[in-house]
Design a protein around this motif. Structure first.
Motif, PDB file in Angstrom:
ATOM      1  N   PRO A 187       0.631  53.123  11.912  1.00 40.67           N
ATOM      2  CA  PRO A 187       0.262  51.723  11.630  1.00 40.67           C
ATOM      3  C   PRO A 187       0.151  50.850  12.876  1.00 40.67           C
ATOM      4  CG  PRO A 187       1.908  52.481  10.061  1.00 40.67           C
ATOM      5  CD  PRO A 187       1.807  53.539  11.127  1.00 40.67           C
ATOM      6  N   THR A 188       0.796  51.242  13.990  1.00 39.76           N
ATOM      7  CA  THR A 188       0.722  50.423  15.205  1.00 39.76           C
ATOM      8  C   THR A 188      -0.614  50.571  15.914  1.00 39.76           C
ATOM      9  OG1 THR A 188       1.647  52.112  16.699  1.00 39.76           O
ATOM     10  CG2 THR A 188       3.209  50.706  15.516  1.00 39.76           C
ATOM     11  N   LYS A 189      -1.426  51.490  15.452  1.00 40.85           N
ATOM     12  CA  LYS A 189      -2.753  51.692  16.048  1.00 40.85           C
ATOM     13  C   LYS A 189      -3.589  50.417  15.950  1.00 40.85           C
ATOM     14  CE  LYS A 189      -6.683  54.895  15.583  1.00 40.85           C
ATOM     15  NZ  LYS A 189      -7.161  56.098  14.830  1.00 40.85           N
ATOM     16  N   LYS A 190      -3.334  49.610  14.920  1.00 45.14           N
ATOM     17  CA  LYS A 190      -4.109  48.387  14.721  1.00 45.14           C
ATOM     18  C   LYS A 190      -3.832  47.350  15.802  1.00 45.14           C
ATOM     19  CE  LYS A 190      -0.614  46.457  11.579  1.00 45.14           C
ATOM     20  NZ  LYS A 190      -0.328  46.061  10.187  1.00 45.14           N
ATOM     21  N   TYR A 191      -2.715  47.482  16.509  1.00 41.87           N
ATOM     22  CA  TYR A 191      -2.392  46.514  17.558  1.00 41.87           C
ATOM     23  C   TYR A 191      -3.010  46.894  18.909  1.00 41.87           C
ATOM     24  CZ  TYR A 191       1.243  45.123  14.237  1.00 41.87           C
ATOM     25  OH  TYR A 191       1.917  44.708  13.119  1.00 41.87           O
ATOM     26  N   ALA A 192      -3.581  48.078  19.004  1.00 42.32           N
ATOM     27  CA  ALA A 192      -4.072  48.574  20.290  1.00 42.32           C
ATOM     28  C   ALA A 192      -5.332  47.847  20.731  1.00 42.32           C
ATOM     29  CB  ALA A 192      -4.334  50.074  20.208  1.00 42.32           C
ATOM     30  N   ASP A 193      -5.394  47.548  22.024  1.00 46.22           N
ATOM     31  CA  ASP A 193      -6.620  47.024  22.616  1.00 46.22           C
ATOM     32  C   ASP A 193      -7.609  48.158  22.869  1.00 46.22           C
ATOM     33  OD1 ASP A 193      -5.559  44.329  22.918  1.00 46.22           O
ATOM     34  OD2 ASP A 193      -4.313  45.168  24.504  1.00 46.22           O
ATOM     35  N   ILE A 194      -7.065  49.328  23.183  1.00 38.79           N
ATOM     36  CA  ILE A 194      -7.886  50.496  23.490  1.00 38.79           C
ATOM     37  C   ILE A 194      -7.308  51.700  22.764  1.00 38.79           C
ATOM     38  CG2 ILE A 194      -8.724  52.040  25.319  1.00 38.79           C
ATOM     39  CD1 ILE A 194      -8.371  49.711  27.276  1.00 38.79           C
ATOM     40  N   ILE A 195      -8.171  52.485  22.133  1.00 42.57           N
ATOM     41  CA  ILE A 195      -7.769  53.730  21.474  1.00 42.57           C
ATOM     42  C   ILE A 195      -8.419  54.887  22.224  1.00 42.57           C
ATOM     43  CG2 ILE A 195      -7.848  55.085  19.354  1.00 42.57           C
ATOM     44  CD1 ILE A 195      -7.964  52.413  17.820  1.00 42.57           C
ATOM     45  N   ILE A 196      -7.586  55.810  22.721  1.00 43.46           N
ATOM     46  CA  ILE A 196      -8.085  56.943  23.494  1.00 43.46           C
ATOM     47  C   ILE A 196      -8.060  58.198  22.623  1.00 43.46           C
ATOM     48  CG2 ILE A 196      -7.754  58.403  25.526  1.00 43.46           C
ATOM     49  CD1 ILE A 196      -6.465  56.121  26.931  1.00 43.46           C
ATOM     50  N   PRO A 197      -9.223  58.710  22.239  1.00 43.79           N
ATOM     51  CA  PRO A 197      -9.243  59.974  21.486  1.00 43.79           C
ATOM     52  C   PRO A 197      -8.971  61.151  22.415  1.00 43.79           C
ATOM     53  CG  PRO A 197     -11.480  59.224  21.904  1.00 43.79           C
ATOM     54  CD  PRO A 197     -10.562  58.141  22.427  1.00 43.79           C
ATOM     55  N   SER A 198      -8.492  62.240  21.854  1.00 43.06           N
ATOM     56  CA  SER A 198      -8.225  63.479  22.589  1.00 43.06           C
ATOM     57  C   SER A 198      -7.078  63.334  23.574  1.00 43.06           C
ATOM     58  CB  SER A 198      -9.479  63.955  23.340  1.00 43.06           C
ATOM     59  OG  SER A 198     -10.542  64.152  22.424  1.00 43.06           O
ATOM     60  N   GLY A 199      -6.242  62.336  23.383  1.00 42.51           N
ATOM     61  CA  GLY A 199      -5.010  62.213  24.151  1.00 42.51           C
ATOM     62  C   GLY A 199      -5.197  62.122  25.644  1.00 42.51           C
ATOM     63  N   GLY A 200      -4.188  62.621  26.375  1.00 40.02           N
ATOM     64  CA  GLY A 200      -4.188  62.535  27.827  1.00 40.02           C
ATOM     65  C   GLY A 200      -5.226  63.408  28.494  1.00 40.02           C
ATOM     66  N   ASP A 201      -5.913  64.260  27.719  1.00 29.49           N
ATOM     67  CA  ASP A 201      -6.957  65.104  28.297  1.00 29.49           C
ATOM     68  C   ASP A 201      -8.277  64.364  28.445  1.00 29.49           C
ATOM     69  OD1 ASP A 201      -5.209  67.267  28.388  1.00 29.49           O
ATOM     70  OD2 ASP A 201      -5.706  67.887  26.353  1.00 29.49           O
ATOM     71  N   ASN A 202      -8.345  63.152  27.938  1.00 29.65           N
ATOM     72  CA  ASN A 202      -9.592  62.389  28.000  1.00 29.65           C
ATOM     73  C   ASN A 202      -9.700  61.692  29.350  1.00 29.65           C
ATOM     74  OD1 ASN A 202     -11.806  60.678  27.602  1.00 29.65           O
ATOM     75  ND2 ASN A 202     -11.308  60.351  25.449  1.00 29.65           N
ATOM     76  N   ASP A 203     -10.149  62.442  30.360  1.00 25.64           N
ATOM     77  CA  ASP A 203     -10.219  61.905  31.720  1.00 25.64           C
ATOM     78  C   ASP A 203     -11.203  60.751  31.828  1.00 25.64           C
ATOM     79  OD1 ASP A 203      -8.370  63.752  32.523  1.00 25.64           O
ATOM     80  OD2 ASP A 203      -9.847  65.193  33.262  1.00 25.64           O
ATOM     81  N   VAL A 204     -12.281  60.802  31.050  1.00 28.08           N
ATOM     82  CA  VAL A 204     -13.295  59.746  31.116  1.00 28.08           C
ATOM     83  C   VAL A 204     -12.700  58.414  30.689  1.00 28.08           C
ATOM     84  CG1 VAL A 204     -15.489  58.923  30.202  1.00 28.08           C
ATOM     85  CG2 VAL A 204     -15.213  61.346  30.778  1.00 28.08           C
ATOM     86  N   ALA A 205     -11.994  58.411  29.546  1.00 28.69           N
ATOM     87  CA  ALA A 205     -11.396  57.176  29.044  1.00 28.69           C
ATOM     88  C   ALA A 205     -10.349  56.640  30.018  1.00 28.69           C
ATOM     89  CB  ALA A 205     -10.775  57.407  27.673  1.00 28.69           C
ATOM     90  N   ILE A 206      -9.525  57.528  30.566  1.00 32.36           N
ATOM     91  CA  ILE A 206      -8.482  57.107  31.492  1.00 32.36           C
ATOM     92  C   ILE A 206      -9.091  56.512  32.749  1.00 32.36           C
ATOM     93  CG2 ILE A 206      -6.596  57.921  32.962  1.00 32.36           C
ATOM     94  CD1 ILE A 206      -5.948  59.949  30.746  1.00 32.36           C
ATOM     95  N   ASP A 207     -10.129  57.159  33.277  1.00 35.36           N
ATOM     96  CA  ASP A 207     -10.790  56.644  34.485  1.00 35.36           C
ATOM     97  C   ASP A 207     -11.393  55.269  34.241  1.00 35.36           C
ATOM     98  OD1 ASP A 207     -10.120  58.809  36.003  1.00 35.36           O
ATOM     99  OD2 ASP A 207     -12.026  59.863  35.728  1.00 35.36           O
ATOM    100  N   LEU A 208     -11.974  55.068  33.043  1.00 39.09           N
ATOM    101  CA  LEU A 208     -12.552  53.766  32.725  1.00 39.09           C
ATOM    102  C   LEU A 208     -11.484  52.686  32.680  1.00 39.09           C
ATOM    103  CD1 LEU A 208     -15.155  54.705  29.962  1.00 39.09           C
ATOM    104  CD2 LEU A 208     -15.644  53.868  32.257  1.00 39.09           C
ATOM    105  N   ILE A 209     -10.318  53.016  32.117  1.00 40.77           N
ATOM    106  CA  ILE A 209      -9.221  52.056  32.052  1.00 40.77           C
ATOM    107  C   ILE A 209      -8.748  51.695  33.453  1.00 40.77           C
ATOM    108  CG2 ILE A 209      -6.835  51.727  31.311  1.00 40.77           C
ATOM    109  CD1 ILE A 209      -7.501  53.532  28.906  1.00 40.77           C
TER     110      ILE A 209
END
Length: 363
Positions: A187-209
């Motif tokens: 339920p805390t997902k609704k408070y997130a500003d950013i949701i990263i799919p595929s967890g910590g393996d998502n290098d693209v999302a992490i680099d963008l952040i």
């Protein structure tokens, strides 16, 4: 809470430390306390985070029935201690972070010393659960990983690396981990500003952040500099304003719409659910009008003037809390929030009178 407050470090490719010392050639102003940028990272067990620090130490009596203990329940975490730790870091004070031993289920010495840095990451399954913690976070991230992948990682971590019995791991998962995830974590997902799919393996999302944080922090450094030229102040303010406007528009409701492309094909897209209007607060708010018009062609913009309360300017820092408390459904989008007021009711660390600097009406 099950969190780790530490210097910026997610996976190895996320290491953010933008340190700068601003000095005046004439008189050196006293350095203000470092105001960390707090990033909260939440998600389910084994979703791509690391360790936990704010577990309560278990009593000897509880340890005798440790298999009946729910480590994923909010009451298992010392939220009060975590809040006080965050508040000290916000004030620029060093802190001691508990060193929790996952084998003995107790805090051990020595504790870890953490000093205020430009960016501090607070991570754990329930980082976004407590409203007090959320209010201290500048950015909220939810790491969204497939439940089967998380379970496989958990088995590997607990059974292979820590020697736990697989049957025991699966029993704990079905009785405590999965139900707690569905009741408290998801339920805390609704408070997130950013949701990263595929967890910590998502290098693209992490680099963008990382890039976005560095960019915003860098532009704030430029416009807060008392020696910034009028041209630079307006230029970088406009860039920040455009980012805020675009991000804010992304939170408005959309509906699906199909259009015909020049090739005669059907394209399924989206449009705003209803017509938009803007309201700018005179006078600094007027600096945002051009960015809004550039993003929304033909938008109508109204203006309001907020009358001050004489010398009672100390209401200013609490303005955001007051508005959000009065209108809990309101979503506030901003690039940074200042810490407090000084004895002269000036916002600190501050950037001066924004309207005067932007419209060149200052001395």
């Amino acid at each position: 809470m099950n969190n780790v407050a530490k210097e910026a470090a997610l996976p190895s490719n996320l290491n953010i430390k933008d340190k700068h010392t601003l000095q005046s050639n004439a008189t050196k102003a006293p350095l203000s306390p470092k105001q960390p940028f707090f990033i909260g990272v939440a998600g389910g067990t084994a979703s791509g985070k690391t360790t936990e620090s704010f577990y309560y130490s278990l009593s000897n009596e509880t340890l005798q029935k440790v298999n009946e203990y729910n480590f994923d329940h909010p009451e298992s975490f010392d939220t009060k201690l975590m809040l006080s730790t965050m508040e000290k870091l916000k004030r620029g004070q060093p802190v001691s972070i508990p060193n929790y031993d996952l084998n003995t289920h107790k805090r051990i010495e020595p504790a870890r010393q953490v000093h205020p840095e430009d960016i501090i990451i607070l991570e754990g399954i329930l980082v976004l659960h407590d409203s007090g913690v959320r209010s201290l976070l500048n950015m909220k991230i939810f790491v969204d990983e497939d439940s089967d992948v998380r379970l496989a990682r958990r088995i590997q971590r607990l059974a292979n690396e820590r020697g736990r019995n697989i049957a025991n791991v699966l029993d704990q998962y079905s009785r405590f981990v999965k139900p707690s995830f569905e009741e408290f974590v998801l339920p805390t997902k609704k408070y997130a500003d950013i949701i990263i799919p595929s967890g910590g393996d998502n290098d693209v999302a992490i680099d963008l952040i990382v890039q976005n944080i560095r960019k915003i922090k860098g532009m704030h450094t430029l416009i807060r500099d008392v020696k910034a030229t009028k041209h630079d102040f307006v230029f970088y303010s406009d860039r920040l304003i455009r980012l805020v406007v675009e991000h804010g528009l992304g939170h408005l409701p959309f509906t699906e719409k199909q259009v015909i492309t020049p090739t005669g094909s059907v394209y399924s897209g989206v449009v705003f659910c209803s017509r938009l209007c803007g309201v700018s607060v005179i006078r600094s708010g007027e600096s945002m009008e051009n960015a809004l018009r550039a993003c929304c062609k033909g938008i109508k913009i109204g203006k309001i003037l907020i009358h001050g309360h004489g010398t009672n300017g100390r209401q200013a820092p609490q303005g955001i809390n007051a508005v959000c408390g009065r209108f809990p459904m309101l979503k506030l989008v901003t690039s940074e929030i200042d810490a407090s007021l000084n004895e002269n009711s000036r916002v600190i660390p501050g950037l001066g009178e924004f309207g005067d600097r932007y419209f060149a009406t200052d001395d």
